[in-house]
Design a protein around this motif. Structure first.
Motif, short mmCIF file in Angstrom:
data_model
loop_
_atom_site.label_atom_id
_atom_site.label_comp_id
_atom_site.label_asym_id
_atom_site.label_seq_id
_atom_site.Cartn_x
_atom_site.Cartn_y
_atom_site.Cartn_z
N ILE A 262 8.34 -17.20 0.85
CA ILE A 262 8.26 -18.65 0.70
C ILE A 262 8.46 -19.04 -0.75
O ILE A 262 9.14 -20.02 -1.05
CB ILE A 262 6.90 -19.17 1.23
N GLY A 263 7.88 -18.27 -1.67
CA GLY A 263 8.02 -18.56 -3.09
C GLY A 263 9.43 -18.39 -3.61
O GLY A 263 9.77 -18.90 -4.69
N ILE A 264 10.28 -17.67 -2.88
CA ILE A 264 11.69 -17.53 -3.27
C ILE A 264 12.53 -18.63 -2.64
O ILE A 264 13.30 -19.32 -3.30
CB ILE A 264 12.25 -16.16 -2.83
N VAL A 265 12.37 -18.81 -1.34
CA VAL A 265 13.26 -19.69 -0.58
C VAL A 265 13.07 -21.16 -0.94
O VAL A 265 14.03 -21.88 -1.24
CB VAL A 265 13.03 -19.49 0.93
N ILE A 266 11.82 -21.61 -0.91
CA ILE A 266 11.55 -23.05 -1.00
C ILE A 266 11.98 -23.67 -2.33
O ILE A 266 12.56 -24.78 -2.33
CB ILE A 266 10.06 -23.32 -0.72
N PRO A 267 11.74 -23.05 -3.51
CA PRO A 267 12.19 -23.70 -4.74
C PRO A 267 13.68 -23.98 -4.77
O PRO A 267 14.11 -25.03 -5.28
CB PRO A 267 11.79 -22.69 -5.82
N HIS A 268 14.50 -23.10 -4.22
CA HIS A 268 15.94 -23.32 -4.19
C HIS A 268 16.31 -24.47 -3.24
O HIS A 268 17.19 -25.28 -3.55
CB HIS A 268 16.65 -22.04 -3.77
N VAL A 269 15.62 -24.54 -2.11
CA VAL A 269 15.87 -25.64 -1.17
C VAL A 269 15.47 -26.96 -1.81
O VAL A 269 16.20 -27.96 -1.73
CB VAL A 269 15.08 -25.43 0.14
N ALA A 270 14.31 -26.97 -2.49
CA ALA A 270 13.85 -28.20 -3.13
C ALA A 270 14.79 -28.64 -4.25
O ALA A 270 15.04 -29.85 -4.42
CB ALA A 270 12.43 -28.00 -3.66
N ARG A 271 15.32 -27.69 -5.02
CA ARG A 271 16.27 -28.05 -6.08
C ARG A 271 17.53 -28.69 -5.50
O ARG A 271 18.09 -29.61 -6.09
CB ARG A 271 16.66 -26.82 -6.90
N ALA A 272 17.97 -28.19 -4.36
CA ALA A 272 19.16 -28.77 -3.73
C ALA A 272 18.90 -30.20 -3.27
O ALA A 272 19.83 -31.00 -3.16
CB ALA A 272 19.57 -27.90 -2.53
N ILE A 273 17.64 -30.54 -3.03
CA ILE A 273 17.31 -31.88 -2.54
C ILE A 273 17.02 -32.84 -3.68
O ILE A 273 17.54 -33.97 -3.71
CB ILE A 273 16.09 -31.82 -1.59
N VAL A 274 16.20 -32.43 -4.67
CA VAL A 274 15.75 -33.37 -5.71
C VAL A 274 16.19 -32.99 -7.11
O VAL A 274 15.89 -33.71 -8.07
CB VAL A 274 14.21 -33.53 -5.68
N GLY A 275 16.86 -31.86 -7.29
CA GLY A 275 17.29 -31.48 -8.63
C GLY A 275 16.25 -30.66 -9.36
O GLY A 275 15.32 -30.12 -8.76
N ILE A 276 16.37 -30.58 -10.68
CA ILE A 276 15.55 -29.66 -11.47
C ILE A 276 14.41 -30.35 -12.23
O ILE A 276 13.71 -29.70 -13.01
CB ILE A 276 16.43 -28.89 -12.48
N ASP A 277 14.21 -31.65 -12.01
CA ASP A 277 13.09 -32.35 -12.64
C ASP A 277 11.79 -31.88 -11.98
O ASP A 277 11.54 -32.16 -10.80
CB ASP A 277 13.26 -33.86 -12.47
N HIS A 278 10.96 -31.18 -12.74
CA HIS A 278 9.76 -30.58 -12.16
C HIS A 278 8.74 -31.62 -11.69
O HIS A 278 7.87 -31.30 -10.89
CB HIS A 278 9.12 -29.62 -13.16
N ARG A 279 8.83 -32.83 -12.18
CA ARG A 279 7.91 -33.87 -11.71
C ARG A 279 8.14 -34.15 -10.23
O ARG A 279 7.21 -34.58 -9.53
CB ARG A 279 8.09 -35.14 -12.53
N TRP A 280 9.34 -33.94 -9.76
CA TRP A 280 9.66 -34.07 -8.33
C TRP A 280 9.73 -32.71 -7.65
O TRP A 280 9.33 -32.56 -6.49
CB TRP A 280 11.00 -34.79 -8.14
N LEU A 281 10.24 -31.72 -8.37
CA LEU A 281 10.46 -30.40 -7.78
C LEU A 281 9.16 -29.76 -7.31
O LEU A 281 9.11 -29.16 -6.23
CB LEU A 281 11.16 -29.51 -8.80
N ILE A 282 8.10 -29.88 -8.10
CA ILE A 282 6.84 -29.23 -7.74
C ILE A 282 6.22 -29.81 -6.47
O ILE A 282 5.89 -29.06 -5.54
CB ILE A 282 5.86 -29.27 -8.93
N PRO A 283 6.05 -31.15 -6.36
CA PRO A 283 5.47 -31.65 -5.10
C PRO A 283 6.36 -31.43 -3.89
O PRO A 283 5.86 -31.13 -2.80
CB PRO A 283 5.26 -33.15 -5.38
N PHE A 284 7.69 -31.56 -4.06
CA PHE A 284 8.59 -31.31 -2.95
C PHE A 284 8.49 -29.86 -2.49
O PHE A 284 8.45 -29.57 -1.28
CB PHE A 284 10.04 -31.63 -3.34
N SER A 285 8.46 -28.94 -3.44
CA SER A 285 8.36 -27.53 -3.09
C SER A 285 7.06 -27.25 -2.34
O SER A 285 7.05 -26.51 -1.35
CB SER A 285 8.43 -26.66 -4.35
#
Length: 334
Positions: A262-285
């Motif tokens: 899960i720790g591998i897959v989800i961050p990449h999926v979240a980046r494809a949806i919201v980009g690399i801004d961690h303010r959005w990436l962390i809660p989405f992930s």
């Protein structure tokens, strides 16, 4: 990036939250014991003590809450580790953090007969810390310093070492093997609500800590030299990231065992949806991680019914093809 404006990201965040709630409801309803949505409603409003109502309130509700919390935590830990190491394969399971925590818990339960939930949690944190320090020390050794490939190899070596220690220990103790084997496969089945409540304060600190440092993570992702030039105290930030990862990974292992991918897959999926801004990436992930673990847990109930597949096996089935894809793509971390 699928969602380009803040407005659409807020809508996406709301949608992901609703999806998580829907999957939690599905986790409460579906399984070997035949229950319906009306039964679930009645179980919480007018519990009559029937078998169905007891299954819903004492078995499936804790299971759904634990799956959501663990998935949320492991996914966020993956985001932090990938940004810190600039390695797209970084996650608590690949870098041996889960294996270290798991080995420490096995030793605590079998050799010292630990039954206190708080003690088990602290032992998991200790194991996760030792593994993380070991990986960092191995990854920075040599003239080239810290590189993604060295970190990956160091993490794989650390994971293999702790897994071997665990297996070797259990081979010599059959009683211990029976006690922890299912837990080692990664499972949310049979977990009591008490164990989640005992670890939840540490997870909440980890979640909040990740959000607090998220703006600084954006600066760090630009490169350490640039971050230092902008006045960021990178050393302190790395320590904070390590503490958050240990809280989230160690707490998750204490609850459900070492659940991977899960720790591998989800961050990449979240980046494809919201980009690399961690303010959005962390809660989405976090939300997507909870959704993925809930989906895996529901599917695990039906694969070999009436028996269940450990949810860690299901996440491996889902995550392995994605892991191979990322590995073949190379080490160009975003």
């Amino acid at each position: 990036m699928l969602l380009k404006t803040n407005r659409w990201k807020i809508i996406g965040l709301i949608f992901a939250s609703l999806l998580l709630l829907l999957l939690m409801c599905g986790s409460i309803i579906y399984g070997y014991t035949d229950t319906t949505w009306k039964m679930a409603w009645d179980a919480f409003q007018f519990n009559n003590g029937s078998n169905e109502h007891l299954v819903i309130t004492t078995v499936r509700l804790p299971r759904a809450l634990i799956a959501a919390a663990v998935g949320f935590s492991v996914a966020i830990a993956g985001v932090l580790m990938q940004t810190l190491t600039k390695n797209p394969l970084a996650s608590p399971d690949i870098f041996g953090v889960n294996a270290g925590a798991g080995f420490a818990v096995v030793i605590g339960i079998t050799m010292f007969s630990m039954g206190n939930l708080q003690a088990i949690t602290w032992v998991a944190f200790l194991g996760a810390s030792i593994a993380a320090i070991g990986v960092y020390a191995l990854g920075t050794a040599g003239r080239e310093g810290l590189t993604p490939i060295k970190l990956t190899l160091a993490g794989a070596a650390m994971a293999a070492m702790f897994s071997s220690f665990t297996q070797g220990f259990l081979v010599t103790d059959e009683a211990a093997l029976e006690q922890v084997l299912f837990w080692l496969a990664g499972s949310v089945q049979g977990r009591k609500l008490e164990i989640l409540l005992s670890v939840l304060p540490y997870l909440i600190v980890g979640w909040l800590g990740a959000m607090v440092i998220s703006p600084k993570m954006n600066v760090l992702s630009m490169g350490e030299d640039v971050a230092k030039g902008l006045g960021l105290r990178t050393g302190l930030l790395k320590v904070c990231i390590a503490i958050v990862v240990i809280l989230l990974a160690g707490g998750s292992v204490a609850i459900a065992g070492p659940i991977g991918f899960i720790g591998i897959v989800i961050p990449h999926v979240a980046r494809a949806i919201v980009g690399i801004d961690h303010r959005w990436l962390i809660p989405f992930s976090g939300l997507l991680g909870g959704c993925l673990l809930l989906i895996a847990d529901i599917l695990a109930r039906y694969i070999i019914m009436p028996q269940e597949v450990p949810v860690g096996v299901m996440t491996a089935i889902i995550g392995t093809p994605f892991f191979i894809y990322i590995a073949r793509k190379g080490f160009n971390a975003k």
